[in-house]
Design a protein around this motif. Structure first.
Motif, PDB file in Angstrom:
ATOM      1  N   VAL A  75       0.870  -1.124  -0.149  1.00 30.40           N
ATOM      2  CA  VAL A  75      -0.294  -0.185   0.243  1.00 30.40           C
ATOM      3  C   VAL A  75       0.973   1.154  -0.366  1.00 30.40           C
ATOM      4  O   VAL A  75       1.473   1.393   1.012  1.00 30.40           O
ATOM      5  CB  VAL A  75      -1.133  -0.194   1.030  1.00 30.40           C
ATOM      6  CG1 VAL A  75      -1.867   1.200   0.934  1.00 30.40           C
ATOM      7  CG2 VAL A  75      -1.422  -1.161   1.074  1.00 30.40           C
ATOM      8  N   GLU A  76       0.583   1.966  -0.943  1.00 28.53           N
ATOM      9  CA  GLU A  76       1.857   3.477  -1.700  1.00 28.53           C
ATOM     10  C   GLU A  76       0.832   4.049  -0.424  1.00 28.53           C
ATOM     11  O   GLU A  76      -0.593   4.195  -0.949  1.00 28.53           O
ATOM     12  CB  GLU A  76       1.556   3.632  -2.687  1.00 28.53           C
ATOM     13  CG  GLU A  76       1.936   2.664  -3.703  1.00 28.53           C
ATOM     14  CD  GLU A  76       1.691   1.621  -4.108  1.00 28.53           C
ATOM     15  OE1 GLU A  76       1.538   1.139  -4.871  1.00 28.53           O
ATOM     16  OE2 GLU A  76       0.553   1.381  -3.902  1.00 28.53           O
ATOM     17  N   SER A  77       1.695   5.690   0.486  1.00 31.31           N
ATOM     18  CA  SER A  77       0.882   5.941  -0.012  1.00 31.31           C
ATOM     19  C   SER A  77       2.490   7.539   0.317  1.00 31.31           C
ATOM     20  O   SER A  77       3.500   7.642  -0.159  1.00 31.31           O
ATOM     21  CB  SER A  77       0.750   7.042   1.329  1.00 31.31           C
ATOM     22  OG  SER A  77       1.855   6.611   2.870  1.00 31.31           O
ATOM     23  N   GLY A  78       1.901   8.903   0.315  1.00 34.80           N
ATOM     24  CA  GLY A  78       2.647   9.918   0.425  1.00 34.80           C
ATOM     25  C   GLY A  78       2.638  11.224  -1.618  1.00 34.80           C
ATOM     26  O   GLY A  78       3.755  11.951  -0.794  1.00 34.80           O
ATOM     27  N   GLY A  79       2.468  10.291  -2.239  1.00 31.78           N
ATOM     28  CA  GLY A  79       1.929  11.024  -2.836  1.00 31.78           C
ATOM     29  C   GLY A  79       1.301  13.050  -3.453  1.00 31.78           C
ATOM     30  O   GLY A  79       0.750  12.840  -1.863  1.00 31.78           O
TER      31      GLY A  79
END
Length: 123
Positions: A5-9
């Motif tokens: 799960v990616e985040s921070g964009g």
């Protein structure tokens, strides 16, 4: 089940910084590689950077060397991509991906993918 799960964009100005995070779970393998890949509109997905889970060996695409830094925190099951000196051409959807074979760091070789996070760099 492996999950990424990616985040921070988000939106950044040229010359600015962002840090992407990839939360990983479900890995039962002794070793694997986590990588960051990106796909800009109308372009093919490309490798950005990879890191080995056990040895911490890193790889960077020439286009991001000296500007991006990949790191991992194995205790927290997290992988990070610190992006500095951002350029408009860094605008893309960034994906976190994993492969359970050491030494692989290319898009077609990855086994598991996150859903991506959008990075937009304005000039």
């Amino acid at each position: 089940e492996v999950q990424l799960v990616e985040s921070g964009g988000g939106l950044a100005q040229a010359g600015g910084s962002l840090r992407l995070s990839c939360a990983t779970s479900g890995f039962t393998f002794n070793d694997y590689v986590i990588g960051w890949f990106r796909q800009a509109p109308g372009k093919e997905r490309e490798t950005v950077s990879c890191i080995g889970h056990s040895d911490g060996h890193t790889y960077y695409a020439d286009s991001v060397k000296g500007r991006f830094t990949i790191s991992n925190d194995n205790a927290k099951n997290m992988v990070y991509l610190q992006m500095n000196s951002l350029k408009p051409e860094d605008t893309a959807v960034y994906y976190c991906a994993a492969v359970v074979v050491a030494g692989i760091c290319y898009s077609d070789g990855m086994d598991y993918w996150g859903k991506g996070t959008l990075v937009t760099v304005s000039s």
